[in-house]
Design an enzyme around this catalytic site. Structure first.
Site, PDB file in Angstrom:
ATOM      1  N   LYS A 112       0.804  -1.224   0.000  1.00  0.00           N
ATOM      2  CA  LYS A 112       0.000   0.000   0.000  1.00  0.00           C
ATOM      3  C   LYS A 112       0.830   1.263   0.000  1.00  0.00           C
ATOM      4  CE  LYS A 112      -4.393  -1.657   1.449  1.00  0.00           C
ATOM      5  NZ  LYS A 112      -5.624  -1.445   2.185  1.00  0.00           N
ATOM      6  N   LYS A 195      -5.630  -9.413  -6.335  1.00  0.00           N
ATOM      7  CA  LYS A 195      -6.893  -9.850  -5.731  1.00  0.00           C
ATOM      8  C   LYS A 195      -8.037  -8.935  -6.192  1.00  0.00           C
ATOM      9  CE  LYS A 195      -7.450  -7.460  -1.281  1.00  0.00           C
ATOM     10  NZ  LYS A 195      -7.882  -7.579   0.099  1.00  0.00           N
ATOM     11  N   LYS A 198     -11.998  -4.111  -3.412  1.00  0.00           N
ATOM     12  CA  LYS A 198     -13.000  -3.046  -3.397  1.00  0.00           C
ATOM     13  C   LYS A 198     -12.373  -1.661  -3.558  1.00  0.00           C
ATOM     14  CE  LYS A 198     -13.699  -3.318   1.696  1.00  0.00           C
ATOM     15  NZ  LYS A 198     -12.387  -3.118   2.196  1.00  0.00           N
TER      16      LYS A 198
HETATM   17  P1  AMP Z   1     -10.548  -5.898   2.412  1.00  0.00           P
HETATM   18  O1  AMP Z   1     -11.528  -5.822   1.284  1.00  0.00           O
HETATM   19  O2  AMP Z   1      -9.148  -5.957   1.917  1.00  0.00           O
HETATM   20  O3  AMP Z   1     -10.796  -4.868   3.454  1.00  0.00           O
HETATM   21  O4  AMP Z   1     -10.792  -7.294   3.120  1.00  0.00           O
HETATM   22  C1  AMP Z   1     -11.885  -7.630   3.952  1.00  0.00           C
HETATM   23  C2  AMP Z   1     -11.952  -9.132   4.138  1.00  0.00           C
HETATM   24  O5  AMP Z   1     -12.320  -9.779   2.911  1.00  0.00           O
HETATM   25  C3  AMP Z   1     -10.616  -9.789   4.541  1.00  0.00           C
HETATM   26  O6  AMP Z   1     -10.872 -10.885   5.408  1.00  0.00           O
HETATM   27  C4  AMP Z   1     -10.052 -10.252   3.236  1.00  0.00           C
HETATM   28  O7  AMP Z   1      -9.136 -11.301   3.366  1.00  0.00           O
HETATM   29  C5  AMP Z   1     -11.312 -10.670   2.473  1.00  0.00           C
HETATM   30  N1  AMP Z   1     -11.116 -10.443   1.043  1.00  0.00           N
HETATM   31  C6  AMP Z   1     -10.990  -9.257   0.425  1.00  0.00           C
HETATM   32  N2  AMP Z   1     -10.856  -9.390  -0.888  1.00  0.00           N
HETATM   33  C7  AMP Z   1     -10.871 -10.724  -1.132  1.00  0.00           C
HETATM   34  C8  AMP Z   1     -10.753 -11.504  -2.301  1.00  0.00           C
HETATM   35  N3  AMP Z   1     -10.585 -10.957  -3.483  1.00  0.00           N
HETATM   36  N4  AMP Z   1     -10.832 -12.840  -2.175  1.00  0.00           N
HETATM   37  C9  AMP Z   1     -10.997 -13.406  -0.958  1.00  0.00           C
HETATM   38  N5  AMP Z   1     -11.116 -12.732   0.174  1.00  0.00           N
HETATM   39  C10 AMP Z   1     -11.050 -11.404   0.115  1.00  0.00           C
END
Ligand code: AMP
Ligand code: TRP
Length: 327
Positions: A112, A195, A198
């Site tokens: 990041k 990945k 969002k």
């Molecule tokens: P974040 O969107 O990075 O804030 O992640 C929030 C939660 O969703 C965390 O537990 C991440 O590991 C999971 N997560 C986010 N994006 C993915 C993805 N593309 N695939 C699987 N898990 C995800």
């Protein structure tokens, strides 16, 4: 003491099917066996700049997504991190236990801070994993269901818990990350090396849980695929593998069965079917989402914060005593 789990998501974007598949879906299975605490981590969100109005709206949006996903406020506590002050308080104390060398290892910070350089990265962004450790340790959570990318942060929480216990005597439960096998990492539709995220700058990277049917169809149509035309599940075809994984999750068919279903058929047909499967899931999901009013959700969050605070206050008293603060 009831076995506890803790997890959270930050309101920094519109939640994607990646968040659902990798995180939220796995939380549901814990609700009966564990005392579950689910948090909207707004203090983590502000480690990168957020527009205040949008942050406010998204915090409620995420809480609604938790509810629409099947998290039951009668069984689990759903609350907003900034409404329970003990999170920040414990984070400060853990800052005195964490080492620069611990945080220098964190790959999320490296990723990041890459864009604008380490020197201009915020201190909050650097310290992010310590606040996350505070979230987890405050509730004596035994298990922390997260996606694969968060495992390193949970490991840090373990390290800090052990170090604190060593220095001050048994205080914290040592938490364990819980990554379900089917909670695999969903990749970006525009780039399978990244990945699905969002916070991605391109909307073609993700399918949001609140996307309308037309957007879902458009995005899946545009999703990158690998060379060749057969539907094969293999490491050599990461883009297709990702699409098959998404299909498999929503259709509850194995990748092998999906390969068979599309033998002799092309990407076009596969993508059309995939889009309809996702659209149908989202239709039901959004119906549930829309059944909650903002007022109702704010009330649920307030009650959740009260439940969480009971646990957090008690733990903080214990921590303060251990470090020698007057209480
Ligand atoms: P974040 O969107 O990075 O804030 O992640 C929030 C939660 O969703 C965390 O537990 C991440 O590991 C999971 N997560 C986010 N994006 C993915 C993805 N593309 N695939 C699987 N898990 C995800
Ligand atoms: N850092 C997590 C993420 O980006 C969110 C989070 C904050 C979290 N505190 C947590 C997850 C505590 C699990 C437990 O996904």
């Amino acid at each position: 003491m009831a076995k506890r789990i803790f997890s959270g998501i930050k309101p920094s974007g519109s939640l994607t099917i990646g968040n659902y598949i990798g995180a939220i879906r796995n939380w549901l299975d814990f609700q009966d066996e564990y005392e579950a605490v689910f948090c909207v981590v707004d203090m983590h969100a502000i480690t990168v700049p957020q527009d205040p109005k949008t942050l406010n709206k998204r915090t409620i949006e995420i809480a609604k997504i938790y509810l629409a996903s099947g998290i039951d406020p009668k069984k689990s506590a759903i609350f907003v991190q900034s409404q329970v002050a003990e999170h920040a308080e414990l984070a400060w104390i853990l800052n005195t236990v964490a080492r620069v060398s611990d945080l220098d290892k964190m790959t999320q910070f490296k990723d990041k801070s890459q864009k604008n350089g380490r020197e201009s990265a915020g201190v909050g962004l650097y310290d992010y994993p310590v606040l996350m450790a505070a979230d987890i340790l405050l509730y004596d959570a035994e298990k922390v269901p997260v996606g694969e990318d968060q495992v390193q942060h949970v490991e840090l929480a373990r390290t800090l818990a052990k170090r604190f216990n060593n220095n001050f005597g048994e205080t914290f439960v040592i938490p364990e990350p819980f990554v379900k096998k089917s909670g695999m990492r969903i990749r970006g539709l525009d780039d399978p090396t990244k990945k699905m995220d969002k916070s991605s700058s391109s909307e073609y990277n993700y399918i949001a849980l609140l996307d309308d049917a037309e957007s879902v169809r458009r995005k899946i149509k545009k999703a990158v695929t690998d060379s060749g035309s057969e539907i094969i599940y293999s490491e050599e075809k990461p883009a297709l593998k990702n699409l098959i994984n998404i299909h498999s999750f929503f259709s509850e068919k194995s990748p092998k069965d999906i390969e068979k279903m599309y033998a002799g058929k092309g990407y076009g047909e596969f993508k059309n079917d995939l889009a309809e499967i996702v659209v149908s899931f989202l239709k039901d999901f959004q119906q549930k989402y829309n059944s909650y009013s903002d007022e109702e959700v704010i009330k649920i969050l307030k009650e959740g914060a009260e439940k969480a605070r009971l646990i957090a206050e008690k733990k903080m008293q214990e921590v303060k005593k251990k470090v020698g603060f007057i209480i």
